[in-house]
Design an enzyme around this catalytic site. Structure first.
Site, PDB file in Angstrom:
ATOM      1  N   ARG A 119     124.398   5.822  10.818  1.00  0.00           N
ATOM      2  CA  ARG A 119     123.116   5.331  10.281  1.00  0.00           C
ATOM      3  C   ARG A 119     122.217   4.726  11.346  1.00  0.00           C
ATOM      4  NH1 ARG A 119     126.939   3.945   6.276  1.00  0.00           N
ATOM      5  NH2 ARG A 119     126.670   5.156   4.361  1.00  0.00           N
ATOM      6  N   LYS A 141     109.411   9.720  15.965  1.00  0.00           N
ATOM      7  CA  LYS A 141     109.614  10.807  15.003  1.00  0.00           C
ATOM      8  C   LYS A 141     110.692  11.744  15.548  1.00  0.00           C
ATOM      9  CE  LYS A 141     105.990  12.822  13.140  1.00  0.00           C
ATOM     10  NZ  LYS A 141     104.638  13.391  12.993  1.00  0.00           N
ATOM     11  N   GLU A 183      98.244  18.770  23.879  1.00  0.00           N
ATOM     12  CA  GLU A 183      98.409  17.450  23.280  1.00  0.00           C
ATOM     13  C   GLU A 183      97.596  16.389  24.033  1.00  0.00           C
ATOM     14  OE1 GLU A 183      99.728  16.577  20.516  1.00  0.00           O
ATOM     15  OE2 GLU A 183     101.008  18.258  19.927  1.00  0.00           O
ATOM     16  N   LYS A 225      98.796   7.481  22.105  1.00  0.00           N
ATOM     17  CA  LYS A 225      99.855   7.579  21.098  1.00  0.00           C
ATOM     18  C   LYS A 225     100.499   6.223  20.858  1.00  0.00           C
ATOM     19  CE  LYS A 225     103.413  10.452  19.229  1.00  0.00           C
ATOM     20  NZ  LYS A 225     104.170  11.712  19.301  1.00  0.00           N
ATOM     21  N   GLU A 235     103.760   6.950   9.566  1.00  0.00           N
ATOM     22  CA  GLU A 235     102.747   7.938   9.250  1.00  0.00           C
ATOM     23  C   GLU A 235     102.200   7.770   7.832  1.00  0.00           C
ATOM     24  OE1 GLU A 235     102.712  12.131  11.250  1.00  0.00           O
ATOM     25  OE2 GLU A 235     103.599  12.353   9.274  1.00  0.00           O
ATOM     26  N   ARG A 239      98.261   6.838  11.642  1.00  0.00           N
ATOM     27  CA  ARG A 239      99.028   7.738  12.503  1.00  0.00           C
ATOM     28  C   ARG A 239      98.736   9.207  12.197  1.00  0.00           C
ATOM     29  NH1 ARG A 239     105.261   7.153  14.485  1.00  0.00           N
ATOM     30  NH2 ARG A 239     105.460   9.182  15.471  1.00  0.00           N
ATOM     31  N   ASN A 243      98.051  14.200  14.042  1.00  0.00           N
ATOM     32  CA  ASN A 243      98.318  15.556  13.573  1.00  0.00           C
ATOM     33  C   ASN A 243      97.086  16.449  13.666  1.00  0.00           C
ATOM     34  OD1 ASN A 243     101.100  15.406  12.777  1.00  0.00           O
ATOM     35  ND2 ASN A 243     100.454  14.080  11.091  1.00  0.00           N
ATOM     36  N   HIS A 246      97.433  20.230  13.820  1.00  0.00           N
ATOM     37  CA  HIS A 246      98.824  20.589  13.603  1.00  0.00           C
ATOM     38  C   HIS A 246      99.100  21.314  12.289  1.00  0.00           C
ATOM     39  CE1 HIS A 246      99.454  18.228  17.128  1.00  0.00           C
ATOM     40  NE2 HIS A 246     100.764  18.307  17.052  1.00  0.00           N
ATOM     41  N   HIS A 250     101.526  24.388  12.914  1.00  0.00           N
ATOM     42  CA  HIS A 250     102.890  24.529  12.413  1.00  0.00           C
ATOM     43  C   HIS A 250     103.057  25.825  11.617  1.00  0.00           C
ATOM     44  CE1 HIS A 250     103.877  19.946  12.727  1.00  0.00           C
ATOM     45  NE2 HIS A 250     103.983  20.576  13.889  1.00  0.00           N
ATOM     46  N   HIS A 262     104.291  25.529  21.295  1.00  0.00           N
ATOM     47  CA  HIS A 262     103.680  24.529  20.421  1.00  0.00           C
ATOM     48  C   HIS A 262     102.253  24.204  20.842  1.00  0.00           C
ATOM     49  CE1 HIS A 262     103.318  21.036  17.822  1.00  0.00           C
ATOM     50  NE2 HIS A 262     103.014  20.288  18.858  1.00  0.00           N
TER      51      HIS A 262
END
Length: 358
Positions: A119, A141, A183, A225, A235, A239, A243, A246, A250, A262
């Site tokens: 965990r 992330k 990016e 960032k 997010e 935040r 994206n 994106h 994606h 990417h």
């Protein structure tokens, strides 16, 4: 030049260390509680993984290298399960740690493995690509891909630290390096126009790891960032601006079975989002033109196949930013003025795609 330290705030603050030849900083980021350290590295990077392991061994840790496939092939459930078995064989406890060495796919995987083992155990990320340094390794992330989409399974798990050794960029294939610039350019459009000015002043230099502005570009993108994620780890609010581009990106990556870089997909996705903003009456055409000019100046694509739209549109339905049946796009109202476009009309979506079709 000495290293630069950028703090990522929040409930579990950590540092991003940027410089050349900075592996000696690794034990300090890891801390003294761990006994065993699993170094998860891309199997194609033994020449980088070895000095990482050496720096940790000299600091007194019991170090075990666990190679994983290169690129997106690492971000699969079977590879993740293999790491869990490796951790079990090492007898890793909750005070032991993971170090992820490689590109964004490797650090995403290593982070998720650390988040899910017992965990949550500490992880330090050592990104070796431009994309990894300015995006994947910063922000907490983590995740893997499944056949239905990219990064649909994962967790938020901030690292104990991130180490960006700029010396590793020199060994990158040119196309991969240029992909990472997408990016950085994104950070320029959503928050820091100085990034765009640096690239416009010397696009050839920006496209090379030996360029005079490389370090500043990396530092500025990381700072953007860091500022955003410190205020919104999960997010749930601001935040989302990270994206930008994106949603379509994606979908393109899935259509290409994740064999499409990417950054190339993000570049196309940003032009699409810019066209959406223009057609919605929110973004001047001159800013759309600036997207194409900056991206193409460093060799990034700005268009995609016209016949791909039906499949791309279907994939976007399960985008992580969607809320129920409502699609949400990050768009701009101007440079460094990001916002959201919720539930756009289908005709608007299709019209924007025609502007990026070839």
């Amino acid at each position: 030049m000495s290293e630069t330290r950028i703090e990522v705030g929040g409930a579990a603050p950590y540092e991003v260390v940027i410089g050349t030849g900075v592996l000696g900083e690794l034990p300090g980021l890891l801390g003294g509680r761990a006994r065993t350290v699993a170094v998860v590295h891309a199997e194609g990077l033994p020449e980088i993984a070895r000095p990482v392991c050496g720096a940790l061994e000299r600091a007194g840790y019991a170090v075990h290298a666990l190679p994983v496939p290169d690129g997106e092939a690492a971000k699969e459930a079977g590879v993740l399960a293999g790491l869990w078995s490796g951790f079990a064989a090492l007898g890793m406890t909750r005070t032991d740690a993971v170090v992820g060495v490689g590109g964004g796919a490797t650090t995403d995987l290593a982070g998720f493995a650390a988040a899910s083992w017992l965990r949550g155990v500490p992880v330090v990320l050592v990104p070796t690509t431009l994309l990894g340094m300015v995006d994947a390794a910063v922000g907490g992330k983590t995740g893997i891909n499944i056949p239905e989409g990219k990064n649909l399974v994962g967790a938020f798990h901030p690292p104990a630290g991130v180490l960006c050794d700029l010396a590793t960029l020199v060994t990158m294939p040119r196309e991969d390096y240029i992909s990472g610039l997408a990016e950085i350019i994104k950070a320029g459009f959503i928050a820091d126009p100085k990034i765009l000015e640096l690239i416009e002043a010397d696009p050839g230099g920006a496209a090379s790891p030996a360029g005079p502005a490389t370090r500043e570009l990396v530092e500025r993108a990381v700072q953007v960032k860091a500022d955003v994620v410190a205020a919104d780890l999960r997010e749930s609010g601001p935040r989302e601006i990270l994206n930008y581009g994106h949603t379509l990106a994606h979908a393109i990556e899935k259509a290409e079975d994740y064999r499409f870089r990417h950054g190339h997909a993000v570049a196309i996705g940003m032009v699409y989002a810019a066209e959406l903003g223009r057609l919605a009456g929110r973004l001047p055409a001159a800013v759309v033109d600036r997207h194409r000019a900056v991206l193409s100046s460093v060799g990034l694509p700005t268009s995609y196949r016209a016949d791909a739209w039906p499949g791309l549109r279907a994939t976007m339905t399960i985008d992580k930013k969607s809320r129920g049946a409502t699609l949400r796009f990050v768009v701009l109202d101007g440079v460094a003025r990001p916002g959201l476009l919720e539930g756009p009309d289908e005709k608007l979506l299709a019209a924007a795609y025609r502007e990026v079709s070839r």
